[in-house]
Design a protein around this motif. Structure first.
Motif, PDB file in Angstrom:
ATOM      1  N   GLN A  82     -20.056 -22.585 -13.300  1.00 46.02           N
ATOM      2  CA  GLN A  82     -21.368 -23.224 -13.160  1.00 46.02           C
ATOM      3  C   GLN A  82     -21.827 -23.170 -11.703  1.00 46.02           C
ATOM      4  OE1 GLN A  82     -21.301 -27.149 -14.960  1.00 46.02           O
ATOM      5  NE2 GLN A  82     -19.951 -26.456 -16.622  1.00 46.02           N
ATOM      6  N   ALA A  83     -21.666 -21.994 -11.107  1.00 45.20           N
ATOM      7  CA  ALA A  83     -21.945 -21.819  -9.683  1.00 45.20           C
ATOM      8  C   ALA A  83     -23.399 -21.425  -9.448  1.00 45.20           C
ATOM      9  CB  ALA A  83     -21.024 -20.755  -9.102  1.00 45.20           C
ATOM     10  N   GLU A  84     -23.865 -21.708  -8.247  1.00 46.15           N
ATOM     11  CA  GLU A  84     -25.182 -21.250  -7.815  1.00 46.15           C
ATOM     12  C   GLU A  84     -25.064 -20.010  -6.944  1.00 46.15           C
ATOM     13  OE1 GLU A  84     -27.131 -24.449  -5.877  1.00 46.15           O
ATOM     14  OE2 GLU A  84     -27.258 -25.716  -7.684  1.00 46.15           O
ATOM     15  N   THR A  85     -23.935 -19.872  -6.259  1.00 46.09           N
ATOM     16  CA  THR A  85     -23.702 -18.696  -5.421  1.00 46.09           C
ATOM     17  C   THR A  85     -22.289 -18.174  -5.654  1.00 46.09           C
ATOM     18  OG1 THR A  85     -22.890 -19.962  -3.517  1.00 46.09           O
ATOM     19  CG2 THR A  85     -25.271 -19.536  -3.629  1.00 46.09           C
ATOM     20  N   ILE A  86     -22.165 -16.857  -5.619  1.00 43.48           N
ATOM     21  CA  ILE A  86     -20.860 -16.193  -5.689  1.00 43.48           C
ATOM     22  C   ILE A  86     -20.839 -15.135  -4.599  1.00 43.48           C
ATOM     23  CG2 ILE A  86     -19.289 -14.773  -7.064  1.00 43.48           C
ATOM     24  CD1 ILE A  86     -20.577 -15.956  -9.565  1.00 43.48           C
ATOM     25  N   THR A  87     -19.812 -15.181  -3.756  1.00 43.38           N
ATOM     26  CA  THR A  87     -19.684 -14.223  -2.659  1.00 43.38           C
ATOM     27  C   THR A  87     -18.359 -13.484  -2.794  1.00 43.38           C
ATOM     28  OG1 THR A  87     -20.970 -15.628  -1.182  1.00 43.38           O
ATOM     29  CG2 THR A  87     -19.663 -13.896  -0.162  1.00 43.38           C
ATOM     30  N   VAL A  88     -18.433 -12.165  -2.788  1.00 38.61           N
ATOM     31  CA  VAL A  88     -17.235 -11.326  -2.821  1.00 38.61           C
ATOM     32  C   VAL A  88     -17.101 -10.664  -1.457  1.00 38.61           C
ATOM     33  CG1 VAL A  88     -16.034  -9.431  -3.946  1.00 38.61           C
ATOM     34  CG2 VAL A  88     -17.580 -10.890  -5.275  1.00 38.61           C
ATOM     35  N   SER A  89     -15.992 -10.929  -0.774  1.00 38.46           N
ATOM     36  CA  SER A  89     -15.750 -10.377   0.561  1.00 38.46           C
ATOM     37  C   SER A  89     -14.587  -9.394   0.509  1.00 38.46           C
ATOM     38  CB  SER A  89     -15.430 -11.496   1.564  1.00 38.46           C
ATOM     39  OG  SER A  89     -16.491 -12.415   1.651  1.00 38.46           O
ATOM     40  N   LEU A  90     -14.805  -8.206   1.045  1.00 36.73           N
ATOM     41  CA  LEU A  90     -13.771  -7.177   1.149  1.00 36.73           C
ATOM     42  C   LEU A  90     -13.541  -6.904   2.623  1.00 36.73           C
ATOM     43  CD1 LEU A  90     -15.340  -4.669  -1.429  1.00 36.73           C
ATOM     44  CD2 LEU A  90     -13.896  -6.648  -1.925  1.00 36.73           C
ATOM     45  N   SER A  91     -12.314  -7.058   3.092  1.00 33.50           N
ATOM     46  CA  SER A  91     -12.044  -6.848   4.515  1.00 33.50           C
ATOM     47  C   SER A  91     -10.731  -6.114   4.706  1.00 33.50           C
ATOM     48  CB  SER A  91     -12.018  -8.184   5.272  1.00 33.50           C
ATOM     49  OG  SER A  91     -11.050  -9.053   4.728  1.00 33.50           O
ATOM     50  N   ASP A  92     -10.665  -5.388   5.805  1.00 31.86           N
ATOM     51  CA  ASP A  92      -9.469  -4.628   6.174  1.00 31.86           C
ATOM     52  C   ASP A  92      -8.991  -5.120   7.524  1.00 31.86           C
ATOM     53  OD1 ASP A  92      -7.456  -2.713   6.204  1.00 31.86           O
ATOM     54  OD2 ASP A  92      -8.716  -1.264   7.258  1.00 31.86           O
ATOM     55  N   ALA A  93      -7.760  -5.627   7.586  1.00 28.70           N
ATOM     56  CA  ALA A  93      -7.180  -6.169   8.818  1.00 28.70           C
ATOM     57  C   ALA A  93      -5.879  -5.434   9.106  1.00 28.70           C
ATOM     58  CB  ALA A  93      -6.935  -7.668   8.662  1.00 28.70           C
ATOM     59  N   PRO A  94      -5.314  -5.626  10.319  1.00 29.05           N
ATOM     60  CA  PRO A  94      -4.041  -4.953  10.632  1.00 29.05           C
ATOM     61  C   PRO A  94      -2.918  -5.258   9.656  1.00 29.05           C
ATOM     62  CG  PRO A  94      -5.049  -5.823  12.629  1.00 29.05           C
ATOM     63  CD  PRO A  94      -5.870  -6.330  11.479  1.00 29.05           C
ATOM     64  N   ASP A  95      -2.957  -6.449   9.027  1.00 24.07           N
ATOM     65  CA  ASP A  95      -1.870  -6.799   8.102  1.00 24.07           C
ATOM     66  C   ASP A  95      -2.178  -6.425   6.660  1.00 24.07           C
ATOM     67  OD1 ASP A  95      -3.903  -8.646   7.780  1.00 24.07           O
ATOM     68  OD2 ASP A  95      -2.553 -10.345   7.453  1.00 24.07           O
ATOM     69  N   GLY A  96      -3.346  -5.824   6.378  1.00 21.16           N
ATOM     70  CA  GLY A  96      -3.619  -5.371   5.026  1.00 21.16           C
ATOM     71  C   GLY A  96      -5.027  -5.652   4.561  1.00 21.16           C
ATOM     72  N   VAL A  97      -5.261  -5.395   3.278  1.00 22.76           N
ATOM     73  CA  VAL A  97      -6.573  -5.574   2.653  1.00 22.76           C
ATOM     74  C   VAL A  97      -6.663  -6.977   2.063  1.00 22.76           C
ATOM     75  CG1 VAL A  97      -8.084  -4.805   0.784  1.00 22.76           C
ATOM     76  CG2 VAL A  97      -6.848  -3.126   2.148  1.00 22.76           C
ATOM     77  N   LEU A  98      -7.809  -7.633   2.290  1.00 23.32           N
ATOM     78  CA  LEU A  98      -8.036  -8.972   1.751  1.00 23.32           C
ATOM     79  C   LEU A  98      -9.318  -8.956   0.926  1.00 23.32           C
ATOM     80  CD1 LEU A  98      -7.323 -12.003   1.590  1.00 23.32           C
ATOM     81  CD2 LEU A  98      -8.740 -12.332   3.639  1.00 23.32           C
ATOM     82  N   ILE A  99      -9.228  -9.424  -0.308  1.00 25.21           N
ATOM     83  CA  ILE A  99     -10.379  -9.557  -1.201  1.00 25.21           C
ATOM     84  C   ILE A  99     -10.507 -11.034  -1.550  1.00 25.21           C
ATOM     85  CG2 ILE A  99     -11.391  -8.908  -3.412  1.00 25.21           C
ATOM     86  CD1 ILE A  99      -9.613  -6.390  -3.322  1.00 25.21           C
ATOM     87  N   GLU A 100     -11.713 -11.593  -1.377  1.00 21.76           N
ATOM     88  CA  GLU A 100     -11.947 -12.996  -1.691  1.00 21.76           C
ATOM     89  C   GLU A 100     -13.185 -13.118  -2.569  1.00 21.76           C
ATOM     90  OE1 GLU A 100     -10.124 -15.674   1.856  1.00 21.76           O
ATOM     91  OE2 GLU A 100     -12.114 -14.842   2.224  1.00 21.76           O
ATOM     92  N   VAL A 101     -13.060 -13.916  -3.628  1.00 22.71           N
ATOM     93  CA  VAL A 101     -14.187 -14.248  -4.494  1.00 22.71           C
ATOM     94  C   VAL A 101     -14.388 -15.757  -4.394  1.00 22.71           C
ATOM     95  CG1 VAL A 101     -15.112 -14.185  -6.826  1.00 22.71           C
ATOM     96  CG2 VAL A 101     -13.644 -12.325  -6.025  1.00 22.71           C
ATOM     97  N   VAL A 102     -15.512 -16.162  -3.818  1.00 21.70           N
ATOM     98  CA  VAL A 102     -15.758 -17.577  -3.522  1.00 21.70           C
ATOM     99  C   VAL A 102     -17.008 -18.033  -4.270  1.00 21.70           C
ATOM    100  CG1 VAL A 102     -16.154 -19.284  -1.718  1.00 21.70           C
ATOM    101  CG2 VAL A 102     -14.745 -17.274  -1.236  1.00 21.70           C
ATOM    102  N   ASP A 103     -16.905 -19.170  -4.959  1.00 20.12           N
ATOM    103  CA  ASP A 103     -18.081 -19.746  -5.621  1.00 20.12           C
ATOM    104  C   ASP A 103     -18.234 -21.202  -5.222  1.00 20.12           C
ATOM    105  OD1 ASP A 103     -16.921 -21.715  -7.655  1.00 20.12           O
ATOM    106  OD2 ASP A 103     -15.845 -19.902  -8.237  1.00 20.12           O
ATOM    107  N   ASP A 104     -19.399 -21.755  -5.497  1.00 17.40           N
ATOM    108  CA  ASP A 104     -19.663 -23.167  -5.170  1.00 17.40           C
ATOM    109  C   ASP A 104     -19.779 -23.988  -6.442  1.00 17.40           C
ATOM    110  OD1 ASP A 104     -22.022 -22.176  -6.144  1.00 17.40           O
ATOM    111  OD2 ASP A 104     -23.294 -22.947  -4.529  1.00 17.40           O
TER     112      ASP A 104
END
Length: 415
Positions: free
Chosen positions: A332-354
């Protein structure tokens, strides 16, 4: 320095042997005998360095003065100021002033504590067991020119007392570490076995779902089309008006079939890459839901996910896909943000909702969370789900750079 009577020396040697008894680890052992050794060889700093299994690294255990040698283990033997002794190139090291002795100061040598603590006079003798050097005993003093060859002989006698005991401690420590590693390997193999079993069950459930979709939807549509065609064969004349419902039904059937195929095989991922596939799925999921949700994707990977093994990138996509589905359908979210990032320690994927948060949403999609955990475990990624600091849910998938981490799953409150 005055020579000690043989009887007094013998008493101190026996004292060292008695004090070693019952000591179960290196640091307590060297500290237990330090005072007794000081009666034989006065010192301001005393340490024993032990060569670790494999011979590449060593660890120092010290008393009297705490230095970086003992505080930052392990260290490379090749960078040790006494590497010539540890490598067996010399039988002992004796110096009146180590701060000015070039033998301790070579390129790459970790000699800083010598200058920081003013360790001028130094004695170094090897710890040997059955002819093998397992480490070294070192005595140091702030005084310049304190030690002589007699002290070297006494130091070697002390080292010969210490060596068998420290060898036993090193062997016990290695056996304990081997047992821990073996237990971790068994646990990891069991985790992978259970993960594969769960994934097989999930795939079987997915196969059954696809079968039911094809049966209840596509097959039913095709059956209706077949009956319409059969009726039309008895019509004396066919008109465009009569064929229009048939064409429209056929288009709907094809669209439904494409949707089933798309869910079974991520063709957008294969054709256009990970970020594009995630963006496409996010947009389509929001449109199909009919809800007013602001969906955003932030890609800072520069295509690194597309360079992974196909099985890994597909697994990451499936986890991300499920996280998006859960957020759209249940949060029942109003916003959904998917973040894809590459750092020295590896790949990070985050799916954040409110949305409504973990506790309420988990009851609605617990099976989906288990599937995501299983997929992450099978590619050695770390999966976590937590409440955000405001409200809503953050799902994170971290794939380490070496692709061989220990699986780790946490569920808790994000801080």
């Amino acid at each position: 320095m005055l020579k000690m009577a043989p009887s007094a020396l013998l008493d101190h040697y026996l004292g060292i042997s008695r004090l070693l008894a019952g000591q179960l680890e290196f640091r307590s052992a060297i500290r237990a005998v330090a005072a007794e050794i000081a009666h034989i060889i006065p010192h301001d700093h005393l340490d024993v360095c032990i060569i670790m299994h494999g011979g590449k690294y060593h660890t120092a255990y010290e008393t009297g003065i705490e230095t970086a040698w003992g505080n930052d283990p392990p260290a490379l033997v090749s960078n040790s100021p006494i590497r010539s002794l540890l490598w067996g190139e010399t039988s002992y090291l004796l110096t009146d002033d180590a701060c000015a002795d070039p033998r301790f100061d070579f390129e790459g040598a970790f000699f800083r504590p010598i200058f920081e603590q003013g360790l001028h006079s130094r004695i170094h003798v090897p710890l040997k067991v059955q002819g093998e050097i397992i480490g070294a005993l070192s005595c140091s003093s702030h005084q310049v020119g304190l030690y002589s060859l007699d002290d070297v002989a006494n130091g070697q006698a002390i080292a010969d007392l210490l060596a068998p005991y420290f060898f036993a401690l090193r062997t016990a420590e290695q056996a304990q570490q081997s047992a821990i590693v073996e237990a971790e390997v068994r646990a990891r193999e069991e985790g992978l076995r259970l993960g594969a079993l769960k994934l097989t069950e999930a795939l079987e459930a997915e196969r059954q779902r696809i079968g039911m979709d094809l049966h209840d939807q596509t097959l039913a549509d095709l059956t209706r089309l077949s009956r319409r065609l059969e009726r039309l064969t008895h019509e004396p004349e066919l008109s465009g008006e009569a064929l229009e419902p048939l064409a429209r039904s056929l288009q709907h059937c094809m669209q439904d079939l494409r949707q089933i195929i798309e869910e079974a095989k991520p063709s957008v991922l294969q054709l256009f890459g990970f970020a594009e596939a995630v963006e496409n799925h996010l947009g389509r999921s929001i449109r199909d839901s009919g809800a007013t949700i602001d969906g955003t994707i932030i890609d800072k990977t520069h295509g690194v996910i597309d360079q992974l093994e196909p099985s890994v990138s597909v697994a990451l996509f499936r986890i991300t896909q499920e996280a998006i589905n859960n957020a759209v359908r249940h949060a029942q979210a109003e916003t959904i943000t998917v973040s894809l990032s590459d750092a020295p320690d590896g790949v990070l994927i985050e799916v954040v909702d409110d949305g409504i948060g973990i506790d309420k949403a988990r009851r609605r999609h617990g099976g989906g969370i288990n599937n995501m955990k299983t997929r992450a475990r099978l590619i050695s990624a770390r999966f976590s789900i937590a409440e955000t600091t405001r409200r809503g849910t953050r799902i994170s998938i971290h794939l380490p750079r070496d692709l061989h981490p220990q699986p780790h799953i946490t569920i808790g409150q994000e801080t």
